[in-house]
Design a protein around this motif. Sequence first.
Motif, PDB file in Angstrom:
ATOM      1  N   THR A  63       0.845  -1.199   0.000  1.00 31.04           N
ATOM      2  CA  THR A  63       0.000   0.000   0.000  1.00 31.04           C
ATOM      3  C   THR A  63       0.877   1.245   0.000  1.00 31.04           C
ATOM      4  O   THR A  63       1.949   1.260   0.609  1.00 31.04           O
ATOM      5  N   VAL A  67      -1.417   6.651   1.542  1.00 30.10           N
ATOM      6  CA  VAL A  67      -2.650   6.036   2.047  1.00 30.10           C
ATOM      7  C   VAL A  67      -2.488   5.661   3.518  1.00 30.10           C
ATOM      8  O   VAL A  67      -3.383   5.892   4.340  1.00 30.10           O
ATOM      9  N   GLN A  68      -1.336   5.087   3.859  1.00 32.09           N
ATOM     10  CA  GLN A  68      -1.088   4.713   5.251  1.00 32.09           C
ATOM     11  C   GLN A  68      -1.117   5.932   6.164  1.00 32.09           C
ATOM     12  O   GLN A  68      -1.666   5.897   7.269  1.00 32.09           O
ATOM     13  N   LEU A  71      -4.704   7.158   6.664  1.00 40.18           N
ATOM     14  CA  LEU A  71      -5.425   6.289   7.589  1.00 40.18           C
ATOM     15  C   LEU A  71      -4.988   6.533   9.032  1.00 40.18           C
ATOM     16  O   LEU A  71      -5.819   6.539   9.955  1.00 40.18           O
ATOM     17  N   GLY A  75      -7.800   8.808  10.020  1.00 37.20           N
ATOM     18  CA  GLY A  75      -8.650   7.702  10.465  1.00 37.20           C
ATOM     19  C   GLY A  75      -8.412   7.309  11.910  1.00 37.20           C
ATOM     20  O   GLY A  75      -9.286   6.718  12.547  1.00 37.20           O
TER      21      GLY A  75
END
Length: 220
Positions: A63, A67-68, A71, A75
Amino acid sequence: MDLSIIAEYGPLLLRGFFITVVCWLLGTAFGAALGLLIAVVQRYSNAPVRWVLQIYIEIIRGTPFLVQLFLLYYGGPMIGLRLDPIPAGLVGLTIYGSPYFAEIFRSAFRAVPLGLIEAARAIGMAELSIVRRILLPVGLVSALPALVNFSIILTKETVILSIITVPELMYQTQYMSTMTFRYLEANLALALFFWIFVEVISRIGRRLEVRITRHLIERS
């Protein structure tokens, strides 16, 4: 091209460069430490633990870092994990780098001659001592070029931290571009700083390789 703009925003760029270096140093150190731990646990644990660690490695390597980071930073509060930008960036770099470092250490361990390990076990050396006195020093020689190369890759990944408002070099050059509308000068400064940064790391890596090799030869 107006180079006086670079001089005008020099203190701001230097502050961003300092934060970039600190984030890189800590992220690389923590990532390498976690990667080493993963490699050692993989080597000596049972199959279920190895499978779990391998799934972790494949997910992180499969990934994008962006994106990590999204998140983790955006997130994370949904599960009660609230981090300021710089701690989030350090955790992100650590998590992102650890699987790559783990694979580098794993390959380095496998490159150590089996005879050395068997001889150490024959004289009653504990496995932890084998890791500390044989696997790490001998494997480090073959692993060092890969470690330096991935450390250089991590320097360039630090620019992604600007997405979560870490005031590193990319963030400051974007601010400079916004204030002056001089994108060429801003990106030229960014490229110059990173070129110097990478050159310094490369030279340090080469010197370390020579010294470690010389040290092992003197001990043998």
